[in-house]
Design an enzyme around this catalytic site. Structure first.
Site, PDB file in Angstrom:
ATOM      1  N   LYS A  10       0.824  -1.198   0.000  1.00 28.79           N
ATOM      2  CA  LYS A  10       0.000   0.000   0.000  1.00 28.79           C
ATOM      3  C   LYS A  10       0.870   1.264   0.000  1.00 28.79           C
ATOM      4  CE  LYS A  10      -3.691  -2.464   2.421  1.00 28.79           C
ATOM      5  NZ  LYS A  10      -4.509  -2.507   3.642  1.00 28.79           N
ATOM      6  N   TYR A  50     -12.176  -2.662  -3.151  1.00 32.56           N
ATOM      7  CA  TYR A  50     -12.755  -2.670  -1.801  1.00 32.56           C
ATOM      8  C   TYR A  50     -14.280  -2.750  -1.832  1.00 32.56           C
ATOM      9  CZ  TYR A  50      -8.182  -1.433   0.093  1.00 32.56           C
ATOM     10  OH  TYR A  50      -6.860  -1.433   0.462  1.00 32.56           O
ATOM     11  N   ASN A 113      -1.714  -0.234   7.443  1.00 32.61           N
ATOM     12  CA  ASN A 113      -1.166  -1.567   7.751  1.00 32.61           C
ATOM     13  C   ASN A 113      -0.293  -2.149   6.642  1.00 32.61           C
ATOM     14  OD1 ASN A 113      -3.102  -2.437   5.931  1.00 32.61           O
ATOM     15  ND2 ASN A 113      -4.194  -3.723   7.379  1.00 32.61           N
ATOM     16  N   HIS A 116      -1.668  -5.578   1.506  1.00 40.57           N
ATOM     17  CA  HIS A 116      -2.896  -6.369   1.299  1.00 40.57           C
ATOM     18  C   HIS A 116      -2.502  -7.709   0.697  1.00 40.57           C
ATOM     19  CE1 HIS A 116      -6.853  -7.606  -0.120  1.00 40.57           C
ATOM     20  NE2 HIS A 116      -6.233  -7.960  -1.233  1.00 40.57           N
ATOM     21  N   GLU A 127      -8.895 -10.299  -7.741  1.00 42.70           N
ATOM     22  CA  GLU A 127      -7.960  -9.187  -7.573  1.00 42.70           C
ATOM     23  C   GLU A 127      -6.866  -9.189  -8.639  1.00 42.70           C
ATOM     24  OE1 GLU A 127      -8.692  -8.760  -2.769  1.00 42.70           O
ATOM     25  OE2 GLU A 127      -7.015  -9.988  -3.474  1.00 42.70           O
TER      26      GLU A 127
END
Length: 150
Positions: A10, A50, A113, A116, A127
């Site tokens: 990310k 998402y 975080n 992913h 994805e």
């Protein structure tokens, strides 16, 4: 069973210059990178990625975060790699992630975080298809495969 998974570093991982450190964890485990792409995720792609969270109060924050700066998308191949990658990545909440995992070592907050990773074969397929065209994925033999798999 050999499978493919989608992994994305990310914006916080890219901006903190952690790409090499994180990527090496997968390679050192014996997993194979078969596609890698630095990209700026736009709102449309973020909303598709998402989509399962669209009705949740944190959805707009997710979209803002993932579109704020470049991300690094990857396709990784290996034996049971989806579960192996999830163990390497660690718990979603970095404060609960074990030390030695990516999130346990590099992240402090669920909202930042670092990474992913697909949670199932169906998510991985969806994805991968969102982020990569088939001509961007390279399925090749690695020379040390005999030392990794029996």
């Amino acid at each position: 069973m050999i499978e493919k998974s989608f992994v994305m570093m990310k914006p916080d991982a890219v901006s903190r210059r952690l790409i090499g450190k994180i990527m090496s964890r997968f390679e050192e485990k014996g997993l194979q990178l078969i596609a890698v792409k630095l990209l700026q995720v736009d709102e449309e792609l973020a909303s598709q990625h998402y989509g399962e969270h669209k009705d949740k109060p944190f959805f707009s924050g997710l979209v803002d975060y993932i579109t704020s700066s470049p991300s690094l998308a990857m396709v990784i191949k290996g034996d049971d790699c989806i579960s192996v990658i999830r163990k390497i990545v660690g718990a979603t909440n970095p404060k609960e992630a074990d030390l030695g995992t990516i999130r346990g070592d590099f992240a402090m907050d669920t909202g930042r975080n670092i990474i992913h990773a697909s949670d199932s074969p169906s998510s991985a397929e969806r994805e991968i298809n969102l982020f990569f065209n088939s001509n961007e994925i390279f399925d090749y033999e690695i020379s040390d495969q005999g030392w990794i798999y029996e």
